[in-house]
Design an enzyme around this catalytic site. Structure first.
Site, mmCIF file in Angstrom:
data_model
loop_
_atom_site.group_PDB
_atom_site.id
_atom_site.type_symbol
_atom_site.label_atom_id
_atom_site.label_comp_id
_atom_site.label_asym_id
_atom_site.label_seq_id
_atom_site.Cartn_x
_atom_site.Cartn_y
_atom_site.Cartn_z
ATOM 1 N N GLU A 146 -1.381 58.369 -91.689
ATOM 2 C CA GLU A 146 -0.997 59.766 -91.815
ATOM 3 C C GLU A 146 -0.314 60.003 -93.164
ATOM 4 O O GLU A 146 0.157 59.071 -93.828
ATOM 5 C CB GLU A 146 -0.061 60.147 -90.659
ATOM 6 C CG GLU A 146 0.379 61.616 -90.626
ATOM 7 C CD GLU A 146 -0.775 62.597 -90.594
ATOM 8 O OE1 GLU A 146 -1.498 62.703 -91.612
ATOM 9 O OE2 GLU A 146 -0.947 63.279 -89.561
ATOM 10 N N HIS A 156 -5.125 59.834 -82.514
ATOM 11 C CA HIS A 156 -4.412 58.922 -81.624
ATOM 12 C C HIS A 156 -3.780 59.650 -80.431
ATOM 13 O O HIS A 156 -3.657 60.875 -80.411
ATOM 14 C CB HIS A 156 -3.312 58.195 -82.398
ATOM 15 C CG HIS A 156 -2.267 59.130 -82.950
ATOM 16 N ND1 HIS A 156 -1.257 59.665 -82.176
ATOM 17 C CD2 HIS A 156 -2.096 59.635 -84.193
ATOM 18 C CE1 HIS A 156 -0.501 60.457 -82.907
ATOM 19 N NE2 HIS A 156 -0.988 60.458 -84.138
#
Length: 215
Positions: free
Chosen positions: A88, A15
């Site tokens: 994550e 990202h």
């Protein structure tokens, strides 16, 4: 990397930039948005990745990954499948702390992690547990690809490292040998005679500092 490569390919795309990346805060599963610079990074990288003519697009459901994936969806017309499994690493008490604060509050845990030992950072997940939840999402998507198709997976630095290690059949102790991904850069796996192989790593830009590698 040529679009003419034979067999399926997986593009693991990190990202764009967040404020916590800039502050060196451990984000983990905390849902932090992109900065304006992060949005621009996503737009630039999306234009490059569109040239690979991806067939499928899957993403972590955290907004920094969702918004990054959306930029590629805009230029390719692909829909995005969002998955909690691609988030994550959950790092418990470490989340929201800077590297300096983590070193001060959890010195033994930090040192063990820095030496590559399996550690539940802040009482959170082990790297192998992250791979256990993330890799099945990717392999299920690969099964949906056309022949010689390309899958783009939008995720996070730490999670991508675990997926690369697991898919390349490396012992977890060696996963830390993968250098970090810069924001909005990517790694590519392709099929070889003996399984997956690494075709590119941290591609998409001139060398830049890796900010917030596990975030």
């Amino acid at each position: 990397m040529s679009r003419a490569a034979r067999g399926p390919r997986i593009v693991f795309w990190r990202h764009g930039q967040t404020a916590w990346n800039l502050e060196s805060r451990f984000q983990g599963s905390t849902d932090i948005p992109l900065t304006e610079q992060g949005v621009e990074q996503a737009r630039r990288s999306a234009r490059l990745l569109a040239g690979l003519q991806p067939d499928l697009l899957v993403s972590s459901d955290l907004q920094r990954a969702r918004h990054t994936a959306a930029e590629l969806g805009k230029v390719t017309g692909l829909g995005v499948d969002h998955h909690e499994g691609l988030r994550e690493t959950y790092a418990g008490a470490w989340q929201g702390l800077t590297n300096t604060e983590i070193r001060a509050r959890f010195p033994e845990q930090f040192d063990a992690w820095a030496q590559g030992e399996p550690v539940r950072r802040g009482g959170g997940e082990l790297a192998t547990e992250v791979a256990d939840r993330a890799v099945p999402v990717v392999l299920a998507a690969v099964e949906k690809l056309p022949e010689d198709g390309t899958l783009v997976v939008v995720s996070h630095g730490g999670t991508i490292r675990t997926m690369l290690g697991r898919l390349l059949d490396l012992d977890p102790v060696h996963w830390e040998r993968f250098g970090g991904l810069s924001n909005c850069c990517w790694s590519v796996l392709g099929q070889g005679a003996r399984g997956w192989r690494l075709l590119e790593h941290n591609a998409g830009t001139l060398p830049q500092p890796v900010i917030g590698d596990e975030t």
